[in-house]
Design an enzyme around this catalytic site. Structure first.
Site, PDB file in Angstrom:
ATOM      1  N   ARG A 270       0.852  -1.191   0.000  1.00  0.00           N
ATOM      2  CA  ARG A 270       0.000   0.000   0.000  1.00  0.00           C
ATOM      3  C   ARG A 270       0.885   1.238   0.000  1.00  0.00           C
ATOM      4  O   ARG A 270       1.683   1.443   0.912  1.00  0.00           O
ATOM      5  CB  ARG A 270      -0.915  -0.008   1.227  1.00  0.00           C
TER       6      ARG A 270
ATOM      7  N   HIS B 282      -2.759  10.767   0.996  1.00  0.00           N
ATOM      8  CA  HIS B 282      -2.248  10.475   2.341  1.00  0.00           C
ATOM      9  C   HIS B 282      -1.547  11.742   2.849  1.00  0.00           C
ATOM     10  O   HIS B 282      -0.340  11.769   3.066  1.00  0.00           O
ATOM     11  CB  HIS B 282      -1.326   9.259   2.326  1.00  0.00           C
TER      12      HIS B 282
ATOM     13  N   GLU C 272      -7.414   8.094   6.512  1.00  0.00           N
ATOM     14  CA  GLU C 272      -7.751   8.642   7.828  1.00  0.00           C
ATOM     15  C   GLU C 272      -8.298  10.064   7.789  1.00  0.00           C
ATOM     16  O   GLU C 272      -7.658  10.991   8.308  1.00  0.00           O
ATOM     17  CB  GLU C 272      -6.534   8.579   8.757  1.00  0.00           C
TER      18      GLU C 272
ATOM     19  N   ASN D  75      -7.629   1.152   9.726  1.00  0.00           N
ATOM     20  CA  ASN D  75      -6.342   1.305  10.414  1.00  0.00           C
ATOM     21  C   ASN D  75      -6.593   1.151  11.901  1.00  0.00           C
ATOM     22  O   ASN D  75      -7.485   1.806  12.456  1.00  0.00           O
ATOM     23  CB  ASN D  75      -5.730   2.697  10.165  1.00  0.00           C
TER      24      ASN D  75
ATOM     25  N   TYR E 273      -4.628   0.919  15.715  1.00  0.00           N
ATOM     26  CA  TYR E 273      -3.421   0.981  16.547  1.00  0.00           C
ATOM     27  C   TYR E 273      -3.702   0.712  18.024  1.00  0.00           C
ATOM     28  O   TYR E 273      -2.903   0.096  18.710  1.00  0.00           O
ATOM     29  CB  TYR E 273      -2.728   2.342  16.398  1.00  0.00           C
TER      30      TYR E 273
ATOM     31  N   GLU F   7      -3.563  -0.559   7.954  1.00  0.00           N
ATOM     32  CA  GLU F   7      -2.398  -0.196   8.776  1.00  0.00           C
ATOM     33  C   GLU F   7      -2.579  -0.805  10.146  1.00  0.00           C
ATOM     34  O   GLU F   7      -3.670  -0.782  10.710  1.00  0.00           O
ATOM     35  CB  GLU F   7      -2.278   1.324   8.996  1.00  0.00           C
TER      36      GLU F   7
HETATM   37  C1  FCB Z   1      -1.364   6.679  10.965  1.00  0.00           C
HETATM   38  C2  FCB Z   1      -0.921   7.275   9.644  1.00  0.00           C
HETATM   39  C3  FCB Z   1       0.412   6.770   9.171  1.00  0.00           C
HETATM   40  C4  FCB Z   1       1.398   6.647  10.313  1.00  0.00           C
HETATM   41  C5  FCB Z   1       0.795   5.850  11.438  1.00  0.00           C
HETATM   42  C6  FCB Z   1       1.721   5.606  12.605  1.00  0.00           C
HETATM   43  O1  FCB Z   1      -2.257   7.544  11.577  1.00  0.00           O
HETATM   44  O2  FCB Z   1      -1.878   6.991   8.652  1.00  0.00           O
HETATM   45  O3  FCB Z   1       0.861   7.641   8.161  1.00  0.00           O
HETATM   46  O4  FCB Z   1       1.784   7.896  10.726  1.00  0.00           O
HETATM   47  O5  FCB Z   1      -0.360   6.482  11.915  1.00  0.00           O
END
Ligand code: FCB
Length: 442
Positions: free
Chosen positions: A75, A119, A164, A290, A292, A349
C-alpha cells in the site's frame, strides 16, 4: 498454527511524504507537509521529509527488499503536488512517470499495488485557496483522481481514496499538530464533510472511468471503552465514537451523520446540502481499517471538543504512548461487520513503534514489535473465525520513516534505515513476517 484464508493479502503500507524524500524534484510543487516541516517549531528537532529514506531514488532497491520479504501487496500513496504542482490545471508528467515506474516494478515483482490517492500531502497551492475547508476541493480532488485513473487504471486495480479523514480534520485543522497546522474549530468540521464529499466524488468518477478494479477508503477506527458505568462516561464515549469513528463510516455506509454530532456542535456543524449524503453514500468495494489502539474515555468538561478525556491504562504502551490492546482489533473488525454490513475489509495499517538497537552481531532483535504483530494477527484471525470477510493485512510500516511531527524519532519499520548511510537492515520482525507470509500463518 493459525492459517489465514487462501490468497490473503499480506502487505506493508507507507505514505509518499514519509518515505520518498526529494519532495520538490522534477517539477513537483510544494505540499502542506513540506511547508509545515519547514516551519520552525513544528516537528521533532526540525526534521523534514527532504531526504527521508530516499525512496525517490532507491525505489528499485526497496521493491527488491519487499520481494525478498515475500510481500503479496504493497500500500503506497501518490503525492498530489508531484502530479499537479499548482494544485489544478497543468499536469507534471515526470510526477506521473515516477509512480508509473514504481507500479511497473511492483507488478514485475508480483506485488499487488494498493494506491492511496491522498495520504496528507495536499498541494500548498490548494492550501492557498482554502484547502480542505473550501468545498471546491471536491472538484480539485476529482480532477486529480481522474488523472490517476486515466494513467494507471489499466494496472492498478485497488484504489483507496483517502487515508484517515478524521486525522486530517482533527490534527490538521483542530489542534494543529499536523499540516496545515490550523486551530479552527468551525473549519475542522467543514473539512470533515468536504473530505467525505471528495471521497464520494472520487468513487463516482472511478465508476464513470469504466475501471473494473476495486475502490474503497481507509478509516482509522479507535474503539471507545468507558472509564466507568456512569451515564456521563458512557455518553462521553458515545460522543467520541461518533466524532472519531462514525462521523466517517455512517455517511459512507448509511448516508447520514450520527444525530449526536449536529446536536452537539450546533451552528458550527457544516451546512450539508441536499444530495450531499447521497454522493458520499456511493457504494464502495471494500473498507480499509487502520487500527493501533483503543481509548478508555471519561466525561470531562472542556476535554477536547466533545468533553471526552482519555484515561491512561496500566498495560504495555508503544513509543507513541498508545496502549497495546490487540483485542480492540478483533472487536473493531466484528463491530464494523455488525454495524455496516458484510463488506470486504482490509487492515490497511497496524503496527508499533519501539526503540531499536543493534546487537553485537549486527542484528536488530525487535521482539516487542514482533510480539505486537503476532498478537494483532491473532486478533484478526479471531475475527475471520467469526465470519468477518477480512481479505488482507498491511503492516505499518515497511521501513522506518518520517513519522510526521515526531520526525524520525518513532521507528515503526520492519526494516531499519540508517539515515546517514541509507543502509537498510531487515529487523527480526521482518524476518518473522517473511515466514508468516510464506506459511500463510504462524
Ligand atoms: C497513521 C498514519 C500513518 C502513520 C501511522 C503511525 O495515523 O496513517 O501515516 O503515521 O499512523
Amino acid at each position: 498454527m493459525l492459517t489465514f484464508p487462501k490468497d490473503f493479502m499480506w502487505g506493508c503500507a507507507t505514505a509518499s511524504y514519509q518515505i520518498e524524500g526529494s519532495p520538490m524534484a522534477d517539477g513537483a510543487g510544494d505540499s502542506i507537509w513540506h511547508r509545515f516541516s519547514h516551519t520552525p517549531g513544528t516537528t521533532h528537532n526540525g526534521e523534514t521529509g527532504d531526504i527521508a529514506h530516499d525512496h525517490y531514488n532507491r525505489y528499485l532497491e526497496d521493491i527488491a527488499l519487499m520481494k525478498d520479504l515475500g510481500l503479496r501487496a504493497y500500500r503506497m500513496s501518490i503525492s498530489w503536488p508531484r502530479i499537479y504542482p499548482d494544485g489544478t490545471g497543468r499536469i507534471n508528467q515526470p510526477g506521473l512517470d515516477f509512480y508509473e515506474n514504481i507500479i511497473d516494478a511492483l507488478l514485475e515483482a508480483e506485488i499487488v499495488p494498493f494506491v492511496t490517492i491522498y495520504h496528507w500531502d495536499l498541494p500548498g497551492a490548494l492550501q492557498d485557496r482554502g484547502g480542505w475547508a473550501n468545498r471546491e476541493i471536491v472538484d480539485w480532488f476529482g480532477q486529480y483522481a481522474q488523472t490517476l485513473y486515466a494513467r494507471f487504471g489499466d494496472r492498478v486495480t485497488n484504489w483507496i481514496t483517502l487515508n484517515e479523514p478524521s486525522v486530517v480534520s482533527k490534527r490538521g485543522h483542530l489542534d494543529g499538530t499536523q499540516a496545515p497546522g490550523l486551530n479552527d474549530y468551525w473549519a475542522a468540521l467543514r473539512v470533515s464533510h468536504n473530505l467525505m464529499m471528495a471521497h464520494g466524488r472520487a468513487v463516482q468518477l472511478y465508476r464513470a472511468s469504466g475501471g473494473d478494479g476495486k475502490i474503497g477508503i481507509t478509516v482509522n477506527v479507535t474503539p471507545q471503552h468507558t472509564a466507568s458505568d456512569s451515564t456521563e462516561d458512557v455518553a462521553a464515549a458515545e460522543r467520541n465514537d461518533a466524532f472519531l469513528n462514525r462521523a466517517y463510516l455512517d455517511p459512507i455506509f448509511k448516508g447520514s451523520y450520527p444525530d449526536v454530532l449536529p446536536a452537539w456542535f450546533g451552528e458550527a456543524w457544516p451546512n450539508v446540502r441536499e444530495g450531499d449524503l447521497d454522493d458520499v453514500h456511493s457504494p464502495i468495494d471494500f473498507l480499509g481499517v487502520n487500527y493501533y489502539t483503543r481509548q478508555v474515555t471519561a466525561n470531562k468538561r472542556g476535554a477536547g471538543v466533545v468533553d471526552a478525556q482519555q484515561v491512561k491504562q496500566t498495560g504495555d504502551h508503544t513509543l507513541m504512548g498508545w496502549e497495546v490492546y490487540p483485542d480492540g482489533l478483533h472487536e473493531t473488525l466484528d463491530w464494523v461487520r455488525d454495524t455496516y454490513g458484510d463488506i470486504p475489509l482490509y487492515v490497511t495499517e497496524s503496527g508499533s513503534s519501539f526503540k531499536d538497537s543493534f546487537d553485537d552481531s549486527g542484528a536488530i532483535n525487535d521482539n516487542r514489535r514482533l510480539e505486537y504483530l503476532q498478537s494483532h494477527f491473532s486478533a484478526a484471525h479471531r475475527a475471520i473465525q467469526d465470519g468477518v470477510d477480512l481479505r488482507g493485512y498491511f503492516v505499518w510500516t515497511f521501513i522506518d520513516n518520517f513519522e510526521w511531527a515526531f520526525g524520525y524519532s518513532r521507528p515503526f519499520g520492519l526494516v531499519h534505515c540508517d539515515f546517514d548511510t541509507q543502509k537498510r537492515t531487515i529487523k527480526r520482525s521482518g524476518h518473522w513476517y517473511r515466514d508468516v507470509i510464506a506459511n500463510n500463518g504462524f
